[in-house]
Motif scaffolding. Structure first.
Motif, short mmCIF file in Angstrom:
data_model
loop_
_atom_site.label_atom_id
_atom_site.label_comp_id
_atom_site.label_asym_id
_atom_site.label_seq_id
_atom_site.Cartn_x
_atom_site.Cartn_y
_atom_site.Cartn_z
N SER A 90 0.84 -1.20 0.00
CA SER A 90 0.00 0.00 0.00
C SER A 90 0.88 1.25 0.00
O SER A 90 2.03 1.21 0.41
N ARG A 91 0.28 2.37 -0.42
CA ARG A 91 0.99 3.64 -0.33
C ARG A 91 1.07 4.12 1.12
O ARG A 91 2.08 4.65 1.54
N GLU A 92 -0.04 3.91 1.88
CA GLU A 92 -0.02 4.31 3.28
C GLU A 92 -0.94 3.45 4.12
O GLU A 92 -1.87 2.83 3.63
N LEU A 93 -0.63 3.45 5.42
CA LEU A 93 -1.44 2.76 6.42
C LEU A 93 -1.86 3.78 7.46
O LEU A 93 -1.03 4.54 7.96
N LYS A 94 -3.14 3.78 7.79
CA LYS A 94 -3.68 4.64 8.84
C LYS A 94 -4.32 3.76 9.91
O LYS A 94 -5.03 2.81 9.59
N GLY A 95 -4.06 4.07 11.17
CA GLY A 95 -4.63 3.30 12.26
C GLY A 95 -3.76 2.10 12.61
O GLY A 95 -2.63 1.96 12.13
N THR A 96 -4.31 1.22 13.44
CA THR A 96 -3.57 0.04 13.91
C THR A 96 -4.21 -1.22 13.34
O THR A 96 -5.42 -1.42 13.46
N LEU A 97 -3.38 -2.05 12.75
CA LEU A 97 -3.82 -3.33 12.20
C LEU A 97 -3.07 -4.44 12.91
O LEU A 97 -1.84 -4.47 12.91
N GLN A 98 -3.80 -5.35 13.55
CA GLN A 98 -3.21 -6.51 14.21
C GLN A 98 -3.15 -7.64 13.19
O GLN A 98 -4.16 -8.01 12.60
N VAL A 99 -1.94 -8.20 12.95
CA VAL A 99 -1.78 -9.30 12.00
C VAL A 99 -1.32 -10.53 12.77
O VAL A 99 -0.24 -10.53 13.36
N ASN A 100 -2.14 -11.58 12.78
CA ASN A 100 -1.85 -12.82 13.50
C ASN A 100 -1.53 -13.91 12.49
O ASN A 100 -2.40 -14.35 11.75
N MET A 101 -0.27 -14.33 12.50
CA MET A 101 0.21 -15.35 11.57
C MET A 101 0.33 -16.68 12.32
O MET A 101 1.41 -17.04 12.77
N TYR A 102 -0.79 -17.38 12.46
CA TYR A 102 -0.82 -18.62 13.23
C TYR A 102 -0.78 -19.83 12.31
O TYR A 102 -1.42 -19.85 11.26
N GLY A 103 -0.05 -20.85 12.74
CA GLY A 103 -0.13 -22.15 12.09
C GLY A 103 -1.32 -22.90 12.67
O GLY A 103 -1.74 -22.66 13.80
N GLN A 104 -1.86 -23.82 11.91
CA GLN A 104 -3.02 -24.59 12.38
C GLN A 104 -2.56 -25.64 13.39
O GLN A 104 -1.56 -26.32 13.18
N SER A 105 -3.30 -25.78 14.46
CA SER A 105 -3.00 -26.78 15.49
C SER A 105 -3.58 -28.13 15.10
O SER A 105 -4.56 -28.21 14.36
N SER A 106 -2.98 -29.20 15.61
CA SER A 106 -3.49 -30.55 15.34
C SER A 106 -3.68 -31.29 16.65
O SER A 106 -3.24 -32.40 16.82
N GLU A 107 -4.36 -30.66 17.57
CA GLU A 107 -4.52 -31.23 18.91
C GLU A 107 -5.63 -32.27 18.99
O GLU A 107 -5.69 -33.04 19.92
N LEU A 108 -6.54 -32.29 18.03
CA LEU A 108 -7.66 -33.24 18.08
C LEU A 108 -7.29 -34.54 17.40
O LEU A 108 -6.80 -34.55 16.28
N GLN A 109 -7.52 -35.64 18.08
CA GLN A 109 -7.27 -36.95 17.49
C GLN A 109 -8.37 -37.91 17.91
O GLN A 109 -8.81 -37.94 19.05
N ASN A 110 -8.81 -38.74 16.97
CA ASN A 110 -9.77 -39.80 17.24
C ASN A 110 -9.03 -41.05 17.66
O ASN A 110 -7.83 -41.05 17.87
N PHE A 111 -9.74 -42.15 17.68
CA PHE A 111 -9.17 -43.45 17.94
C PHE A 111 -8.12 -43.75 16.88
O PHE A 111 -8.34 -43.54 15.70
N LEU A 112 -6.97 -44.21 17.27
CA LEU A 112 -5.91 -44.56 16.33
C LEU A 112 -5.84 -46.07 16.19
O LEU A 112 -5.61 -46.78 17.16
N SER A 113 -6.05 -46.58 15.00
CA SER A 113 -5.96 -48.02 14.78
C SER A 113 -4.49 -48.42 14.64
O SER A 113 -3.60 -47.58 14.58
N GLN A 114 -4.24 -49.74 14.54
CA GLN A 114 -2.88 -50.26 14.52
C GLN A 114 -2.06 -49.72 13.36
O GLN A 114 -0.86 -49.56 13.47
N ASP A 115 -2.69 -49.47 12.23
CA ASP A 115 -1.92 -49.03 11.07
C ASP A 115 -1.68 -47.52 11.06
O ASP A 115 -1.02 -47.01 10.17
N GLN A 116 -2.22 -46.82 12.03
CA GLN A 116 -1.97 -45.38 12.10
C GLN A 116 -0.78 -45.11 13.00
O GLN A 116 -0.45 -45.90 13.88
N ARG A 117 -0.15 -43.97 12.80
CA ARG A 117 1.03 -43.67 13.61
C ARG A 117 0.63 -43.36 15.03
O ARG A 117 -0.46 -42.91 15.31
N ASN A 118 1.57 -43.61 15.93
CA ASN A 118 1.27 -43.45 17.35
C ASN A 118 1.83 -42.17 17.93
O ASN A 118 1.62 -41.88 19.09
#
Length: 175
Positions: A90-118
């Motif tokens: 941009s040519r200019e910025l006015k005011g305050t802009l909050q920029v949140n650069m987050y990676g996606q979390s992978s905290e949720l897991q279902n039942f893991l069968s034998q062939d899935q990684r542990n």
């Protein structure tokens, strides 16, 4: 022509242009020929895209530009996605802009069968921010970059028919 961001808005609801090959690996462009105005408490969610945002003027009343929304922050039984790339020009910025650069979390897991990684699934890396603004005299960017959280490792149990106390075949791996 001006464009107003109000409330909670995902970038997929905007009119985006596809970009050809470029040194930054940008995939999409959101171009405003006039002012891009973020109303107070509004949020624009980039959904992890590699995105060029161009405007003559960017004006913000303390709004947020963020890689993932709260409902996109947790992935189930997969590695989290990278936070993408936001290139602000941009040519200019006015005011305050909050920029949140987050990676996606992978905290949720279902039942893991034998062939899935542990071990736990990986969280996504934080996104990358590039700023090209000629005049920052009347504006400020606040920036936060965090990787997504990894999931807890789970033990893999044997499947037994009667009498077996589910012995652990593989112990829980690391996050």
């Amino acid at each position: 022509k001006d464009h107003v961001i109000s409330g909670f808005q995902k970038v997929s609801s905007l009119q985006l242009e596809d970009l050809g090959p470029n040194p930054w690996g940008l995939e999409k462009r959101f171009r405003v020929t006039g002012r891009l105005y973020f109303q107070g408490s509004s949020a624009l969610i980039t959904e992890g895209h590699k995105l060029l945002i161009e405007a003559t003027t960017i004006e913000s009343e303390g709004a947020t530009l963020q890689t993932f929304s709260d409902d996109q922050l947790l992935a189930m039984n997969t590695d989290g996605r990278h936070g993408g790339l936001i290139y602000l020009r941009s040519r200019e910025l006015k005011g305050t802009l909050q920029v949140n650069m987050y990676g996606q979390s992978s905290e949720l897991q279902n039942f893991l069968s034998q062939d899935q990684r542990n071990q736990g699934y990986n969280g996504g890396s934080s996104g990358q921010l590039i700023v090209e603004i000629e005049n920052l005299s009347f504006g400020r960017i606040r920036h936060e970059a965090l990787p997504g959280k990894g999931g807890e490792g789970k033990p893999v149990y044997a499947f037994c028919w009667g009498g077996c106390q589910n012995p652990i075949l593989k112990p829980a791996g690391p996050k």
